[in-house]
Design an enzyme around this catalytic site. Sequence first.
Site: not given
Ligand code: TYM
Length: 337
Positions: A199, A202, A116
């Site tokens: 992957k 967004k 990032k």
């Molecule tokens: P975020 O907002 O990027 O994504 C949310 C969830 O979607 C999953 N995800 C994917 N899974 C499979 N293939 C993909 N291409 C893909 N893109 C996104 C992510 O793995 C996630 O589960 N750091 C985290 C948010 C967070 C969080 C937490 C998660 C903050 N605190 C505590 C679990 C527990 C994040 O940025 O997810």
Amino acid sequence: MNKSSKSLVFSGVQPTGNLHLGNYLGAIKNFVDLEKKITCIFSVVDLHAITVFQDPSELKNNILETTAGFVACGLDFKKSIIFNQSSVSEHAELGWVLNCISRVGWMNRMTQFKEKAGKNKENASVGLYVYPNLMAADILLYKATHVPVGDDQKQHLELTRDIAKKFNNDFKVNFFPIPEPLIQKNISRVMSLRDGMKKMSKSEDSDYSRIDLQDSEDEIIKKIKKAKTDSLPIPAKLDDLKNKPEALNLLNIYSSLTNKSIEKTMENMAGKDFSKLKNELSDVLVATICPIGKKIKELKNDNQYLQNILKDGTNRAKIIAKKNMDKIKEIVGFISY
Ligand code: TYM
């Protein structure tokens, strides 16, 4: 998953724009299954979103839109707790305590920060650097035992486990459970439709790289038609897709949407052209995604309804967060009034 009376699920999704198929298949679809069996807390993690600058009015809209996405995908806000992270201040409070438990060497290993921050690391926010500690705080604040996430969050979960163990060790307590990641077996990482090594995300520039949950039927069909595949027919063995990540990705998406194993899908599809898979995939995608997108659009028209969901969830989350944070402060040695 080993379930006990103390089992608790926590997960979060960032409000940084449209939810996409990766969020759905990698995480939210699993949330919907889990809430049927176990107590769940799902957060719209707005504190995480501001590690990269967000326009304030857009952020507000995105928080509500992500909440709408949760409900439209089938989450039951009466059963599960759904709230926005910044409204429960204990997240930031525990985040600080864990910044003091976590080690700089641990942070330096986080691959997502490197991706990032890119080449301009010196200019990245400090928040982006310590973001995994805040994620650990989100989970540990509720003493969550299970965390459903996509594969891209696995390293952050490993860090959370290390932080929980170090806290317990340093203070000679058995306070934090060591949380288990729950990663979808069928599809742990949904890949870009344009590049099977990246992957679906967004932040990818091309709209053709991903399916957004609010895409129209026409858009879905067009994107799948344009998705990269292979000129040869679908092989019978998984091994034969080793160097064809885009083709494998489409088959994985199809398997996940139809709740079949990849092996079963390949057995059914072997020898057929990818154009046949694309037609069938478009059909299941339209049948699954379009009703969700329609519901998100409907819910977005009623901000008050969405705010009420977050307000109720915040009140319920705060009760658990305050109780655990009071105990954490006592363990650390703070005096609270
Ligand atoms: P975020 O907002 O990027 O994504 C949310 C969830 O979607 C999953 N995800 C994917 N899974 C499979 N293939 C993909 N291409 C893909 N893109 C996104 C992510 O793995 C996630 O589960 N750091 C985290 C948010 C967070 C969080 C937490 C998660 C903050 N605190 C505590 C679990 C527990 C994040 O940025 O997810």
